[in-house]
Motif scaffolding. Structure first.
Motif: not given
Ligand code: NAD
Length: 314
Positions: A234-248
């Motif tokens: 989903g969108p949250f996992e997409t975000i998390h994986l597309n950088a070094e985690g969500t904060e990054n």
């Protein structure tokens, strides 16, 4: 013997799907409809679908297709259909007054204290159909995604007065029949699925209206890009994986998301020249007549079956 009973009210597209899902988990299912021809059609279609699912290795549960089918019966008598049911799944047409009337009857007819009264409504808020009922604490919405057998998502939306116990039992029941319940904790227009779907339709429409893209290319953004991923993350996992985690990710991209989002235009009116254009482009590929639409729906469902199979193997 000893199986628990579920009542299905309305035996159209969605009622039939629920019947198959509950029978798959071994429940006794009684379907009710005002139109006896619909009930007859439902039996024929369910038998066919269960056999086909079995042939493809996609039948849910551990029972044979024939055994599942034998758990499903029909009734033209509403009180008989709901008698002793632990759960009633309402699937009548999407009309507030009709649903209100139906829940008022169900409220009076159900015989067990524990019965959960559940609506399949796609977009009517629980407060519009359940408020004022004696059994309001056991009323809830469970909105499936079409086709439910292959898209297991079920949005659970309680009424403000629904008891925590009824919420829990509904979630557990959905999980038991192999659905994937998600909680919409407070009622909100469009629930979750349509809110997100409409955000997408809005931007898709604007890109075409503003002459930036063709409808065909907008669809390809999903079929060859976003949709490929969204079948798995989903969108949250997409975000998390597309950088070094969500904060990054947000350190890097929050300002871009905000800049691009501020350029979104107003809500389209979905009419006039753009509507004519989109209809013409779409109909040149899929003519807007029942035969052609049905052919394409069949193709879509076959693709979804193939995807469901793939996900099951993983
Ligand atoms: P449908 O038209 O296929 O079926 C409705 C059935 O209800 C028909 O068999 C009809 O004879 C019966 N009916 C009408 N009045 C009745 C009454 N008073 N008592 C008993 N039965 C009655 O509709 P559907 O697509 O199955 O939708 C049913 C509900 O599910 C709607 O609330 C809809 O919003 C919701 N839903 C639909 C979809 C979808 O993709 N079709 C997806 C999720 C939820």
């Amino acid at each position: 013997a000893g199986q628990r009973k579920v009542g299905i009210i309305g035996s159209g597209l969605i009622g039939r799907s629920w019947a198959m899902l509950f029978a798959g988990a071994g429940f006794n299912v009684v379907m009710y409809d005002v139109d006896s021809a619909q009930l007859d059609g439902a039996k024929v279609s369910i038998k066919q679908q269960l056999n086909e699912l079995e042939r493809q290795g996609l039948l849910r549960g551990t029972l044979l297709a024939e055994e599942q089918f034998s758990l499903i019966s029909t009734s033209e008598n509403l009180s008989e259909a709901v008698k002793d049911a632990i759960h009633i799944q309402e699937c009548v047409p999407e009309n507030v007054d009709l649903k209100k009337q139906m829940f008022s009857k169900l409220n009076d007819l159900c015989t067990l204290d524990e019965t959960v009264l559940c609506s399949s409504t796609s977009c009517i808020l629980p407060s519009k159909i359940f408020t004022g009922l004696r059994r309001v604490s056991q009323c809830i919405v469970a909105h499936p995604c079409n086709p439910p057998y292959h898209c297991p998502l079920t949005e659970i939306i309680p009424h403000p007065e629904t008891s925590e116990d009824a919420v829990q039992r509904t979630r557990e029941l959905m999980a038991k029949i192999g659905q994937e319940p998600v909680m919409v904790k407070r009622e909100i227009d469009g629930f979750a699925l349509n809110r997100m779907q409409y955000a997408i339709i809005n931007e898709a429409w604007r890109l075409v209206e503003d002459g930036i893209m063709t409808p065909e290319d907008v669809d390809k953004v999903f079929t060859t890009g976003l949709g490929m991923r969204y079948a798995f993350i989903g969108p949250f996992e997409t975000i998390h994986l597309n950088a070094e985690g969500t904060e990054n990710y947000m350190q890097r991209y929050a300002s871009s998301i905000r800049r691009v989002s501020s350029s979104f235009g107003p809500i389209p009116t979905f009419d006039g020249k753009t509507l004519e254009h989109v209809e013409q482009r779409m109909a040149s590929r899929i003519p807007s007549v029942p035969d052609e639409l049905n052919k394409r729906r069949q193709w879509r469902d076959d693709r979804l079956v193939a995807l469901a199979k793939l996900k099951k193997q993983m």
